[in-house]
Structure formats: C-alpha cells, structure tokens
Write a protein that holds these residues in place. Sequence first.
Motif, short mmCIF file in Angstrom:
data_model
loop_
_atom_site.label_atom_id
_atom_site.label_comp_id
_atom_site.label_asym_id
_atom_site.label_seq_id
_atom_site.Cartn_x
_atom_site.Cartn_y
_atom_site.Cartn_z
N ASP A 71 3.44 0.56 -4.64
CA ASP A 71 4.60 0.12 -3.94
C ASP A 71 4.04 -1.10 -3.46
O ASP A 71 3.45 -1.25 -2.60
N VAL A 72 4.82 -2.14 -3.53
CA VAL A 72 4.60 -3.52 -3.02
C VAL A 72 5.69 -4.13 -2.11
O VAL A 72 6.57 -4.58 -2.70
N ARG A 103 6.97 -0.63 -8.02
CA ARG A 103 7.90 -0.93 -7.36
C ARG A 103 7.86 -2.11 -6.58
O ARG A 103 6.81 -2.16 -5.72
N PHE A 104 8.82 -3.22 -6.37
CA PHE A 104 8.49 -4.44 -5.60
C PHE A 104 9.59 -4.41 -4.66
O PHE A 104 10.79 -4.11 -4.97
N TYR A 105 9.43 -4.65 -3.41
CA TYR A 105 10.29 -4.64 -2.18
C TYR A 105 10.25 -5.77 -1.35
O TYR A 105 8.89 -6.16 -0.96
N LEU A 117 13.42 1.32 4.27
CA LEU A 117 11.92 1.08 3.67
C LEU A 117 10.83 0.74 4.57
O LEU A 117 9.61 1.25 4.47
N VAL A 118 11.16 -0.27 5.47
CA VAL A 118 9.96 -0.86 6.44
C VAL A 118 9.42 0.33 7.07
O VAL A 118 8.17 0.45 7.44
N THR A 119 10.62 1.43 7.82
CA THR A 119 10.16 2.17 8.79
C THR A 119 9.38 3.38 7.95
O THR A 119 8.18 3.81 8.37
N ARG A 120 9.78 3.57 6.93
CA ARG A 120 9.20 4.75 6.14
C ARG A 120 7.90 4.48 5.56
O ARG A 120 6.75 5.21 5.77
N ALA A 121 7.49 3.21 5.33
CA ALA A 121 6.05 2.72 4.61
C ALA A 121 5.16 2.12 5.91
O ALA A 121 4.21 1.70 5.65
N ILE A 123 5.35 -0.56 7.53
CA ILE A 123 4.92 -2.14 7.23
C ILE A 123 4.97 -2.96 8.57
O ILE A 123 5.86 -2.95 9.18
N GLU A 124 3.81 -3.64 8.73
CA GLU A 124 3.69 -4.48 9.92
C GLU A 124 3.40 -5.76 9.43
O GLU A 124 3.53 -6.79 10.28
N ARG A 125 2.70 -5.86 8.44
CA ARG A 125 2.32 -7.20 7.74
C ARG A 125 2.44 -7.29 6.20
O ARG A 125 2.38 -6.17 5.66
N VAL A 126 2.54 -8.41 5.73
CA VAL A 126 3.01 -8.39 4.19
C VAL A 126 1.93 -9.67 3.60
O VAL A 126 1.32 -10.28 4.25
N PRO A 127 1.54 -9.23 2.49
CA PRO A 127 2.01 -8.27 1.48
C PRO A 127 1.36 -6.77 1.83
O PRO A 127 0.24 -7.10 2.42
N THR A 128 1.75 -5.76 1.75
CA THR A 128 1.36 -4.38 1.81
C THR A 128 1.59 -3.77 0.36
O THR A 128 2.63 -3.67 0.16
N ILE A 129 0.44 -3.43 0.06
CA ILE A 129 0.29 -2.95 -1.47
C ILE A 129 -0.15 -1.29 -1.31
O ILE A 129 -1.08 -0.99 -0.77
N ILE A 130 0.78 -0.45 -1.50
CA ILE A 130 0.38 1.03 -1.18
C ILE A 130 0.33 1.79 -2.59
O ILE A 130 1.25 1.75 -3.55
N LEU A 131 -0.71 2.46 -2.84
CA LEU A 131 -0.87 3.34 -4.07
C LEU A 131 -0.74 4.89 -3.50
O LEU A 131 -1.50 5.35 -2.61
N SER A 132 -0.08 5.53 -4.31
CA SER A 132 0.28 6.98 -4.03
C SER A 132 0.02 7.66 -5.22
O SER A 132 0.51 7.14 -6.36
N ALA A 133 -0.41 8.88 -5.06
CA ALA A 133 -0.44 9.89 -5.87
C ALA A 133 0.33 11.24 -5.69
O ALA A 133 -0.04 11.50 -4.76
N GLY A 134 1.07 11.44 -6.48
CA GLY A 134 2.19 12.76 -6.02
C GLY A 134 2.84 11.90 -4.94
O GLY A 134 3.30 10.90 -5.09
#
Length: 164
Positions: A71-72, A103-105, A117-121, A123-134
């Motif tokens: 997620d970007v 996915r890009f946001y 989206l911002v709350t769930r992830a 996000i405080e600074r950008v870009p933030t790139i989050i890698l998730s498995a499962g």
Amino acid sequence: MAHSVFGCAVTLCALLPASQAGASDDVLLGRTRASASLALSKACQNGHDSYEPRAEDIHVLAAPRSPATLDVYFGSWCGDSRREVPRLLKILDRAAPRDLRVRFYGVDRAKKEPARLVTRARIERVPTIILSAGRREVGRIVEAPQSTLEHDLALLFERIPAEP
C-alpha cells in the motif's frame, strides 16, 4: 473553432477518470492509479525514466514469495512523493514481483483525508509504503528510504514467508 473546443473537451474528459479519486486543488485523494502519479509533472516522468535500480535488489524483489500487498500512501503535492513514487514504479516494473498486489492512495496536505484510510494506516508523513502479508504488516518505509528504495524494499520482502 468548434472542432478544437470539442477536441479539448474530449481530452479533458479522458483525463478526469484517470485518477479514480476525488481531486481538490489538483490534490489526488483516495485510491488512484499508479499512472496518475507519473502524470503529475514532467519531472515525475523523468524521475521514473532516469532511475536505475540495483540489479541485486531487483532479483530479491522478483523472487517468489507468499502473496503480499504493498500500500502506497502519497501526496501529489509532496516533493518526497514526487521523487520516490516514480522510482517505486520503475522498481516494480523491473522486478515484476509475483503475487504482489499494489494499491496507491492519495492523501491531502494535512494527511487527514481520506480519513478512514489515513487513520487505519496511521499515516503521519508521505510517502508511506506499507508491505503486508496476510493481514499483518511486515514493515514500512516512511518519507525516504534508509539506503535506496529498492534495497529497503528488498529487506522488507525478505521478511515475507516463502511459499510452502
């Protein structure tokens, strides 16, 4: 003259759905296409075209692993995002990682919208790139990589469990 006005209107209409997001003052908001980030400016496209990621890291990113999601979160108004997101696209083009959903946001300048989206992830600074498995976060890159973007991504990818 009517023909040129019609041509301009058709061109503008063709550009509008490209972001799949709400726009306010040319700020991309919500889920968007990767290509929308390259269309922000000629500098973004040039950053993509001229970037040469390290082959060793591309090899790691291309290695088969369990399915994962990247997620970007970026700001179309943000200099760091305009530098890193085109590089990320080049890296992903070169590596073509199997079983990776990307996915890009777009977020606003205050990093408050889109709120859910911002709350769930977180996000405080950008870009933030989050890698998730499962459903678990493997790791994230915030604002700028520690070394190079492809190397930091490769380190995160190595933490994804290998396919059985």
